[in-house]
Motif scaffolding. Structure first.
Motif, PDB file in Angstrom:
ATOM      1  N   TRP A 300       0.823  -1.200   0.000  1.00  6.32           N
ATOM      2  CA  TRP A 300       0.000   0.000   0.000  1.00  6.32           C
ATOM      3  C   TRP A 300       0.860   1.255   0.000  1.00  6.32           C
ATOM      4  O   TRP A 300       0.561   2.230  -0.694  1.00  6.32           O
ATOM      5  N   LEU A 303       2.316   1.809  -3.442  1.00  8.97           N
ATOM      6  CA  LEU A 303       1.262   2.203  -4.374  1.00  8.97           C
ATOM      7  C   LEU A 303       0.927   3.680  -4.219  1.00  8.97           C
ATOM      8  O   LEU A 303       0.745   4.407  -5.206  1.00  8.97           O
ATOM      9  N   LYS A 304       0.853   4.143  -2.980  1.00 10.51           N
ATOM     10  CA  LYS A 304       0.562   5.553  -2.721  1.00 10.51           C
ATOM     11  C   LYS A 304       1.711   6.436  -3.197  1.00 10.51           C
ATOM     12  O   LYS A 304       1.493   7.498  -3.800  1.00 10.51           O
ATOM     13  N   SER A 307       1.716   6.616  -6.901  1.00  8.09           N
ATOM     14  CA  SER A 307       0.600   7.440  -7.376  1.00  8.09           C
ATOM     15  C   SER A 307       0.986   8.912  -7.400  1.00  8.09           C
ATOM     16  O   SER A 307       0.644   9.641  -8.340  1.00  8.09           O
ATOM     17  N   LEU A 310       3.186   9.427 -10.375  1.00  7.53           N
ATOM     18  CA  LEU A 310       2.398   9.519 -11.611  1.00  7.53           C
ATOM     19  C   LEU A 310       1.752  10.899 -11.735  1.00  7.53           C
ATOM     20  O   LEU A 310       1.649  11.445 -12.835  1.00  7.53           O
ATOM     21  N   PHE A 311       1.335  11.461 -10.615  1.00  7.83           N
ATOM     22  CA  PHE A 311       0.758  12.816 -10.638  1.00  7.83           C
ATOM     23  C   PHE A 311       1.793  13.838 -11.112  1.00  7.83           C
ATOM     24  O   PHE A 311       1.479  14.728 -11.916  1.00  7.83           O
TER      25      PHE A 311
END
Length: 355
Positions: A300, A303-304, A307, A310-311
């Motif tokens: 987790w 993944l955060k 993310s 990716l932003f």
């Protein structure tokens, strides 16, 4: 409210697995080095995959182009190919550079980001150290990179490099203050600078929606602070619309114009590790750290963190660059005022609730 869980440092986990006594000095040193090596290896592997290969693929997807696809399956062999290409290039030293500062700048830029991960809780019991001033430590070591950027720009004896270094300092001054103030609002909620405590405080249930518990992540508790921190983080890591220090269409490559070979690799490495560090801080203080259902906590967390990465890549492809005067105005007249307002409002709310 449930009692806080005590975190076990990663070095102690390694010592227990090896059957060693963590109270002995040499065991502390050896297991700390081993734990730091594991964390550094994971981060460097992420940089190789997401920096060399992933960046091209993501940017190509955003701009409707085809990225690397000829070097092995899905173009993955571009990773070792680029590594060999860059490390085998000649290190060209321009004339009249300030050699000590020019040599040290890439090391300062890369190492400052790696040092920040020393207090980041990657998962349950996966934390190198957990000092009571963890969040302050992260902000302090991350800001060291500003000195490295200025050293690189000044020492290169190049007007474009020097301009890039000055822009980097002006940008970081304008946005690090809002970044720290917004982080301070999280500290007010959590009542601690300790990273494990901040994560643990977000494990409580904020509200139940149709029987589904919504955790009290500070991104839900204070979305305004979350948005402010995301924007300030874009400026901190030099992604659009805040890539002024490099600005290839204006000043060649800014502070890194005169660097090649392994020195360029170190600067490139530092850039991406700083992006991952920004993502790790956001995941920790706003997105509940390693908390999440079904999957292991460490999954987790990554993944955060990815993310957020990716932003930043979306911003790089979708948002036009600001002018330097616009950037400074947004920082000092917009972000600073809003971050102070957020801090005062948070203090008032917490004071009223706890009264």
């Amino acid at each position: 409210m449930a009692p806080l869980q005590s975190a076990t440092p990663f070095p102690k986990i390694i010592a227990d697995l090896l059957g060693l006594d963590i109270n002995e000095t040499w065991v502390i040193i050896v297991t700390s080095i081993a734990a730091a090596g594991v964390i550094a290896t994971v981060l460097l592997s992420m940089t190789a995959v997401l920096g060399i290969w992933g960046k091209r693929k993501i940017t190509a997807a955003f701009t409707d182009r085809i990225a690397v696809n000829r070097h092995g399956p899905y173009g993955l062999l571009i990773i070792p190919a680029d590594a060999v290409r860059l490390l085998s290039k000649e290190l060209i030293v321009p004339e009249d550079v300030d050699r000590p500062a020019w040599d040290l700048a890439p090391l300062v830029i890369a190492s400052s980001a790696l040092l920040g991960f020393a207090v980041i809780p990657f998962g349950n019991n996966l934390q190198l150290a957990d000092p009571e001033t963890g969040l302050a430590y992260v902000f302090a070591v991350a800001s060291i990179a500003s000195g490295g950027l200025l050293m690189a720009g000044y020492a290169s004896n190049n007007k474009f490099s020097f301009l890039g270094g000055l822009r980097a300092v002006a940008q970081n001054l304008a946005y690090e203050i809002p970044l720290v103030l917004t982080g301070a609002s999280v500290v007010i909620f959590a009542g601690s600078l300790q990273m494990s405590t901040i994560v643990e405080m977000q494990r409580q249930t904020l509200v139940n929606l149709g029987g589904i518990p919504i955790p009290s992540w500070y991104a839900f508790v204070n979305p305004f602070a979350f948005v402010l921190f995301l924007i300030a983080n874009l400026a901190e890591v030099g992604r659009n619309p805040f890539d002024i220090p490099e600005a290839p269409t204006e000043i060649v490559a800014g502070y890194q114009t005169e660097y090649s070979s392994v020195y360029f690799v170190l600067i490139y490495l530092g850039e991406f590790i700083h992006i991952f560090l920004g993502g790790a801080i956001i995941a920790t203080i706003f997105l509940g750290g390693a908390s999440g259902p079904v999957l292991p906590g460490v999954v987790w967390f990554f993944l955060k963190m990815i993310s957020v990465y990716l932003f930043t890549q979306w911003a790089r492809s979708a948002i036009p660059r600001l002018r330097i005067d616009q950037l400074i105005q947004v920082g000092w007249k917009g972000m600073l005022v809003l971050s102070f307002a957020n801090l005062i409002l948070t203090a008032v709310i917490v004071g009223v609730v706890n009264a």
